[in-house]
Design a protein around this motif. Structure first.
Motif, PDB file in Angstrom:
ATOM      1  N   GLU A 185      16.132  34.057  47.145  1.00 29.78           N
ATOM      2  CA  GLU A 185      17.516  34.467  47.375  1.00 29.78           C
ATOM      3  C   GLU A 185      18.474  33.818  46.386  1.00 29.78           C
ATOM      4  O   GLU A 185      18.373  32.631  46.082  1.00 29.78           O
ATOM      5  CB  GLU A 185      17.957  34.101  48.797  1.00 29.78           C
ATOM      6  CG  GLU A 185      17.434  35.033  49.867  1.00 29.78           C
ATOM      7  CD  GLU A 185      18.051  34.737  51.223  1.00 29.78           C
ATOM      8  OE1 GLU A 185      18.722  33.686  51.351  1.00 29.78           O
ATOM      9  OE2 GLU A 185      17.871  35.543  52.141  1.00 29.78           O
ATOM     10  N   LEU A 186      19.413  34.647  45.910  1.00 28.18           N
ATOM     11  CA  LEU A 186      20.579  34.163  45.189  1.00 28.18           C
ATOM     12  C   LEU A 186      21.775  34.312  46.117  1.00 28.18           C
ATOM     13  O   LEU A 186      22.055  35.414  46.603  1.00 28.18           O
ATOM     14  CB  LEU A 186      20.816  34.969  43.913  1.00 28.18           C
ATOM     15  CG  LEU A 186      19.764  34.874  42.807  1.00 28.18           C
ATOM     16  CD1 LEU A 186      20.141  35.806  41.661  1.00 28.18           C
ATOM     17  CD2 LEU A 186      19.624  33.452  42.302  1.00 28.18           C
ATOM     18  N   ASN A 187      22.456  33.196  46.394  1.00 30.18           N
ATOM     19  CA  ASN A 187      23.672  33.244  47.206  1.00 30.18           C
ATOM     20  C   ASN A 187      24.868  33.288  46.260  1.00 30.18           C
ATOM     21  O   ASN A 187      25.232  32.278  45.644  1.00 30.18           O
ATOM     22  CB  ASN A 187      23.744  32.020  48.115  1.00 30.18           C
ATOM     23  CG  ASN A 187      22.667  32.042  49.177  1.00 30.18           C
ATOM     24  OD1 ASN A 187      22.678  32.898  50.057  1.00 30.18           O
ATOM     25  ND2 ASN A 187      21.715  31.130  49.074  1.00 30.18           N
ATOM     26  N   ILE A 188      25.461  34.468  46.146  1.00 27.88           N
ATOM     27  CA  ILE A 188      26.505  34.716  45.155  1.00 27.88           C
ATOM     28  C   ILE A 188      27.872  34.703  45.829  1.00 27.88           C
ATOM     29  O   ILE A 188      28.093  35.410  46.819  1.00 27.88           O
ATOM     30  CB  ILE A 188      26.278  36.069  44.455  1.00 27.88           C
ATOM     31  CG1 ILE A 188      24.882  36.113  43.833  1.00 27.88           C
ATOM     32  CG2 ILE A 188      27.337  36.313  43.390  1.00 27.88           C
ATOM     33  CD1 ILE A 188      24.512  37.463  43.275  1.00 27.88           C
ATOM     34  N   GLU A 189      28.781  33.872  45.289  1.00 27.58           N
ATOM     35  CA  GLU A 189      30.152  33.827  45.793  1.00 27.58           C
ATOM     36  C   GLU A 189      31.053  34.591  44.820  1.00 27.58           C
ATOM     37  O   GLU A 189      31.082  34.295  43.625  1.00 27.58           O
ATOM     38  CB  GLU A 189      30.627  32.384  45.934  1.00 27.58           C
ATOM     39  CG  GLU A 189      32.015  32.266  46.562  1.00 27.58           C
ATOM     40  CD  GLU A 189      32.441  30.828  46.772  1.00 27.58           C
ATOM     41  OE1 GLU A 189      33.508  30.617  47.368  1.00 27.58           O
ATOM     42  OE2 GLU A 189      31.711  29.919  46.326  1.00 27.58           O
ATOM     43  N   LEU A 190      31.779  35.604  45.354  1.00 30.72           N
ATOM     44  CA  LEU A 190      32.646  36.455  44.535  1.00 30.72           C
ATOM     45  C   LEU A 190      34.089  36.323  44.994  1.00 30.72           C
ATOM     46  O   LEU A 190      34.374  35.980  46.150  1.00 30.72           O
ATOM     47  CB  LEU A 190      32.221  37.921  44.644  1.00 30.72           C
ATOM     48  CG  LEU A 190      30.785  38.285  44.263  1.00 30.72           C
ATOM     49  CD1 LEU A 190      30.560  39.772  44.451  1.00 30.72           C
ATOM     50  CD2 LEU A 190      30.505  37.886  42.828  1.00 30.72           C
ATOM     51  N   GLU A 191      34.985  36.620  44.054  1.00 27.35           N
ATOM     52  CA  GLU A 191      36.410  36.636  44.386  1.00 27.35           C
ATOM     53  C   GLU A 191      37.061  37.810  43.667  1.00 27.35           C
ATOM     54  O   GLU A 191      36.830  38.023  42.473  1.00 27.35           O
ATOM     55  CB  GLU A 191      37.067  35.326  43.951  1.00 27.35           C
ATOM     56  CG  GLU A 191      38.563  35.256  44.264  1.00 27.35           C
ATOM     57  CD  GLU A 191      39.170  33.960  43.777  1.00 27.35           C
ATOM     58  OE1 GLU A 191      39.227  33.010  44.565  1.00 27.35           O
ATOM     59  OE2 GLU A 191      39.562  33.897  42.597  1.00 27.35           O
ATOM     60  N   GLY A 192      37.838  38.593  44.407  1.00 29.08           N
ATOM     61  CA  GLY A 192      38.546  39.725  43.828  1.00 29.08           C
ATOM     62  C   GLY A 192      40.046  39.561  43.981  1.00 29.08           C
ATOM     63  O   GLY A 192      40.529  39.182  45.047  1.00 29.08           O
ATOM     64  N   ARG A 193      40.800  39.845  42.901  1.00 31.37           N
ATOM     65  CA  ARG A 193      42.258  39.757  42.933  1.00 31.37           C
ATOM     66  C   ARG A 193      42.830  41.021  42.307  1.00 31.37           C
ATOM     67  O   ARG A 193      42.338  41.501  41.285  1.00 31.37           O
ATOM     68  CB  ARG A 193      42.753  38.527  42.174  1.00 31.37           C
ATOM     69  CG  ARG A 193      42.455  37.217  42.853  1.00 31.37           C
ATOM     70  CD  ARG A 193      42.950  36.029  42.054  1.00 31.37           C
ATOM     71  NE  ARG A 193      42.698  34.788  42.758  1.00 31.37           N
ATOM     72  CZ  ARG A 193      43.526  34.215  43.621  1.00 31.37           C
ATOM     73  NH1 ARG A 193      44.700  34.791  43.875  1.00 31.37           N
ATOM     74  NH2 ARG A 193      43.216  33.099  44.229  1.00 31.37           N
ATOM     75  N   GLY A 194      43.882  41.514  42.938  1.00 29.50           N
ATOM     76  CA  GLY A 194      44.554  42.690  42.401  1.00 29.50           C
ATOM     77  C   GLY A 194      43.862  43.998  42.747  1.00 29.50           C
ATOM     78  O   GLY A 194      44.260  45.061  42.271  1.00 29.50           O
ATOM     79  N   PHE A 195      42.788  43.943  43.553  1.00 32.37           N
ATOM     80  CA  PHE A 195      42.079  45.149  43.982  1.00 32.37           C
ATOM     81  C   PHE A 195      42.008  45.174  45.502  1.00 32.37           C
ATOM     82  O   PHE A 195      42.143  44.144  46.164  1.00 32.37           O
ATOM     83  CB  PHE A 195      40.650  45.168  43.420  1.00 32.37           C
ATOM     84  CG  PHE A 195      40.578  45.240  41.922  1.00 32.37           C
ATOM     85  CD1 PHE A 195      40.717  46.451  41.258  1.00 32.37           C
ATOM     86  CD2 PHE A 195      40.359  44.099  41.170  1.00 32.37           C
ATOM     87  CE1 PHE A 195      40.648  46.515  39.877  1.00 32.37           C
ATOM     88  CE2 PHE A 195      40.285  44.152  39.792  1.00 32.37           C
ATOM     89  CZ  PHE A 195      40.432  45.362  39.142  1.00 32.37           C
ATOM     90  N   GLU A 196      41.738  46.346  46.021  1.00 27.11           N
ATOM     91  CA  GLU A 196      41.538  46.483  47.460  1.00 27.11           C
ATOM     92  C   GLU A 196      40.242  47.222  47.720  1.00 27.11           C
ATOM     93  O   GLU A 196      40.045  48.347  47.261  1.00 27.11           O
ATOM     94  CB  GLU A 196      42.699  47.243  48.116  1.00 27.11           C
ATOM     95  CG  GLU A 196      44.004  46.457  48.173  1.00 27.11           C
ATOM     96  CD  GLU A 196      45.055  47.183  48.995  1.00 27.11           C
ATOM     97  OE1 GLU A 196      44.689  48.180  49.653  1.00 27.11           O
ATOM     98  OE2 GLU A 196      46.223  46.766  48.977  1.00 27.11           O
ATOM     99  N   LYS A 197      39.336  46.577  48.437  1.00 29.63           N
ATOM    100  CA  LYS A 197      38.103  47.181  48.942  1.00 29.63           C
ATOM    101  C   LYS A 197      37.366  48.002  47.884  1.00 29.63           C
ATOM    102  O   LYS A 197      37.409  49.233  47.887  1.00 29.63           O
ATOM    103  CB  LYS A 197      38.401  48.032  50.178  1.00 29.63           C
ATOM    104  CG  LYS A 197      38.878  47.201  51.366  1.00 29.63           C
ATOM    105  CD  LYS A 197      39.048  48.027  52.616  1.00 29.63           C
ATOM    106  CE  LYS A 197      39.473  47.161  53.784  1.00 29.63           C
ATOM    107  NZ  LYS A 197      39.635  47.939  55.020  1.00 29.63           N
ATOM    108  N   LEU A 198      36.688  47.287  47.035  1.00 32.68           N
ATOM    109  CA  LEU A 198      35.863  47.924  46.014  1.00 32.68           C
ATOM    110  C   LEU A 198      34.397  47.868  46.418  1.00 32.68           C
ATOM    111  O   LEU A 198      33.939  46.892  47.016  1.00 32.68           O
ATOM    112  CB  LEU A 198      36.020  47.205  44.667  1.00 32.68           C
ATOM    113  CG  LEU A 198      37.330  47.398  43.900  1.00 32.68           C
ATOM    114  CD1 LEU A 198      37.312  46.500  42.679  1.00 32.68           C
ATOM    115  CD2 LEU A 198      37.500  48.844  43.486  1.00 32.68           C
ATOM    116  N   SER A 199      33.667  48.903  46.098  1.00 30.11           N
ATOM    117  CA  SER A 199      32.211  48.907  46.259  1.00 30.11           C
ATOM    118  C   SER A 199      31.608  48.849  44.858  1.00 30.11           C
ATOM    119  O   SER A 199      31.715  49.799  44.083  1.00 30.11           O
ATOM    120  CB  SER A 199      31.746  50.169  46.994  1.00 30.11           C
ATOM    121  OG  SER A 199      30.334  50.161  47.119  1.00 30.11           O
TER     122      SER A 199
END
Length: 722
Positions: free
Chosen positions: A219-233
């Motif tokens: 397993e890779l435990n990936i931490e992501l952060e999004g700014r300036g967007f709303e609900k992207l797939s």
């Protein structure tokens, strides 16, 4: 001179004063009556001279220090510091602040300084540079280091203040607040923040186990952060060596929220593998390097297979089986050769293919007849297949062997003089190689390792092998017994074909674990010996006398790249007076970097390559000793595009306020910066230099003491005083 002060720097001050008072009384009593008697006109001056001489002696013992402060007129200097790091491009109203910084470093604001003030201008990111063109390409920021540099550079000048224009992001080096407290002058901070909420999808962090296994998911435990967007797939892709290994769609909420996702990856081959984790770049996304991260993971074979072979089940095999089977990396099979064995299905493999399936074969006190009958298969297993053998020798090992045994994988050449002894207990004595070899290094510190071996339960039996392989590396010997004027080797290894062979000619090993547990201690040492031996035999990596490597295999852009090298002689002692030169070659570019590594201690070298552009790099090193090239060494590392600046864009916004407060200054924005003229209107035109003189070491004090004692002695002699 504006101020003169006097102080004593010794704990003897009070005893010295008490001694002077006592001696004053004695001097009065001494010269109150003299023989022959003299008038007060003689006695009083003599008493004063003696007392004065002693006064100066005691005075020096108290270590007096004379301090003089001199006020000098010196034109004040104001230092302008402009942040030239990448993060400035992501602040709110960047264009407006860029124009401000250009005016800032070009000297347009010197009109705000008091008359007859000097101004110096610098750019900074990780280090300090003379002012020039602003490009905002600095990949990391070290406010603390920069402030320390200014303090050091201006320690002999009238530093009236430091004006620093920055967003306050500091991600490298010294603590900027601690540095500000000792800046040598007030800091006036121009806050260029805050960071604007730009469109950005970034990989914040990736957590994973240090090792993985081929053909087994991890397993890779990936931490992501999004700014300036709303609900992207978005799809995340994990690849290695140009092949996609995993693909998963992630639902990213955006608006600055951090999310964690698990992605399963299945590597296909063992080895040290580089993996790339990538998210697609979105329209209008300003920072794109942080959409991709790289990591390096050691991939092992899914399960290593070990074969334990012996004449019969005994404690040695039982303890070995228990330790090796407890490892998640191994599967253990037994092969018991005695006809009366109650394990009839546990037989030694009958053909070469079956034997070659094992990563390691351990032969425990096997009879010479059994070894002889399987010698050809064992030779092929090690030579052609690259397998590993561990011989644990005992009384049964001695005997008749075929004539070709001396040319075989057998660790010794059978001779009539070989003997088995169980006459007295002893502790194994490590050789210089054994003190640092992975098999016998139970703890990292060499001295502690030697002491630990001496504290283990003693060996009770051993073989004297009169002729071992000439290329054998001896790790431990008998502390007393010798043959042909050399200590009897008891733990040694040698290379044979593609494989490795380890030999223990002393025992019983199992008692190390058994007796320690019986005395209420743990069996750490026994487990470490077995684990070290098995791991060393089953890994392709070996201890190298000459090594070169980077501190990390993958660096973020903006991290300093460091190299280290070790040069040992054939006895694994540091090789003095050696030289290590390295050529650092960026893949796909012509500009190579030639580095002469610095010797930190005998045989230990280091080099700081500083900050390098993103890309793959190859190391090509030469180790020279006495004008002879000992070895060509190589290595590689990667600098990824993701930088420390991008990792720390959203730190707390009050850093500039804290820096200015710590240095006794004030915080401004670009809107109210011109008000700084009011705070700078009282810049002092003078600075004070302090000088200290320790009187105790002054030659004139010694002359005075000798002169006083000499005068008293001459007068007393002339007057014939006793």
């Amino acid at each position: 001179m504006d101020k003169i002060s006097f102080a004593f720097d010794s704990a003897w001050l009070l005893p010295a004063i008490a001694g002077l008072i006592i001696y004053l009384i004695l001097a009065v009593l001494l010269y109150r009556k003299t023989n022959p008697p003299f008038s007060k006109k003689v006695r009083i001056p003599l008493g004063i001279i003696r007392y004065a001489a002693l006064f100066f002696v005691v005075f020096c013992l108290a270590e007096p220090v004379l301090s003089v402060d001199v006020k000098k007129e010196d034109e004040p200097v104001v230092v302008f510091l402009a942040d030239n790091s990448t993060s400035i491009k992501t602040v709110e109203n960047f264009e407006q602040k860029r124009e401000f910084l250009e005016d800032f470093v070009s000297g347009d604001f010197t009109s705000l300084l008091p008359p007859e003030s000097n101004a110096d201008f610098y750019l900074f990111s990780d280090t300090l540079h003379a002012a020039g063109n602003l490009d905002f390409e600095g990949r990391q920021t070290s406010l603390g280091n920069v402030i320390n540099s200014i303090r050091e550079n201006y320690k002999d000048k009238n530093l009236a203040g430091i004006i620093v224009a920055s967003d306050g992001l500091s991600n490298f080096g010294s603590d900027p607040i601690a540095a500000s407290r000792q800046a040598g002058g007030p800091i006036y901070a121009v806050d260029l923040g805050p960071q604007r909420i730009s469109k950005d999808i970034r990989i914040v962090d990736i957590n994973h186990e240090p090792v993985a296994y081929a053909d087994k998911p991890f397993e890779l435990n990936i931490e992501l952060e999004g700014r300036g967007f709303e609900k992207l797939s978005l799809p995340v892709t994990v690849s290695s060596e140009g092949r996609d290994l995993a693909h998963k769609n992630l639902e990213i909420l955006g608006q600055g929220e951090r999310q964690r996702f698990k992605v399963e990856v299945t590597p296909t081959e063992p080895g040290v593998k580089n993996f790339n984790i990538k998210l697609p770049v979105q329209p209008d996304e300003e920072l794109t390097d942080n959409n991709s991260r790289n990591l390096s993971i050691k991939v092992l074979k899914s399960k290593k297979r070990a074969l334990l072979a012996g004449n019969k089940l005994n404690w040695e095999i039982t303890f070995l089986n228990r330790v090796i089977s407890s490892s998640p990396d191994f599967v253990v099979d037994l092969a018991i050769n005695a006809a009366q064995s109650r394990l009839p299905d546990k037989v030694f493999p009958a053909n070469q293919d079956s034997l070659n399936q094992y990563d390691i074969i351990i032969l425990v006190n096997c009879e010479s007849q059994f070894i002889s009958s399987n010698l050809n298969a064992l030779n092929a297993y090690v030579t052609d297949n690259g397998g590993s053998l561990w011989f644990i020798l005992g009384e049964k090992t001695r005997g008749r062997y075929p004539n070709q045994a001396s040319q075989s994988v057998l660790p010794f050449n059978p001779r009539f003089e070989d003997r088995y002894y169980n006459d007295f207990a002893f502790h194994l004595q490590l050789t210089e190689e054994g003190k640092i070899h992975p098999v016998t290094r139970l703890v990292e510190d060499s001295r502690e390792n030697t002491l630990l071996w001496q504290s283990l339960p003693p060996m009770e039996e051993h073989l004297v092998l009169t002729q071992i392989k000439p290329n054998a590396q001896i790790l431990a010997v008998h502390p007393e017994r010798e043959y042909a004027d050399r200590s009897v080797p008891l733990i040694f290894n040698h290379k044979f074909g593609r494989g490795k062979v380890l030999t223990f000619a002393a025992g019983p090993i199992w008692k190390i674990g058994f007796l320690n547990a019986g005395y209420g201690e743990d069996d750490f040492a026994y487990r470490q010996i077995i684990t070290n031996s098995v791991n060393w035999l089953t890994t392709e990596e070996d201890i190298e006398r000459i090594r070169l490597a980077s501190d990390q295999s993958i660096y973020k852009s903006g991290e300093r790249v460091g190299l280290s090298a070790t040069v040992l002689d054939e006895n694994y002692s540091p090789l003095e007076n050696s030289i290590v030169n390295v050529v650092v070659k960026p893949v796909g570019r012509e500009d190579s970097l030639i580095v002469s590594m610095v010797q930190e201690s005998p045989g230990r070298f280091s080099a700081d390559l500083g900050l390098l552009p993103s890309g793959d790099y190859i190391l090509d090193g030469r180790v020279v000793w006495e004008d002879k090239v000992l070895k060509q060494v190589s290595g590689k590392f990667k600098v990824e595009g993701f930088s420390l600046e991008e990792e720390t864009l959203f730190l707390p916004p009050d850093m500039m306020q804290k820096i200015s407060q710590a240095a006794g200054g004030k915080r401004y924005t670009i809107a109210d910066f011109e008000n700084i003229s009011e705070d700078l209107s009282t810049i002092p035109r003078f600075r004070t230099e302090s000088y200290e003189t320790r009187i105790a070491g002054n030659i004139w004090v010694l002359i005075i003491i000798l002169a006083l004692l000499s005068i008293e002695w001459m007068v007393r002699k002339r007057l014939q005083l006793l």
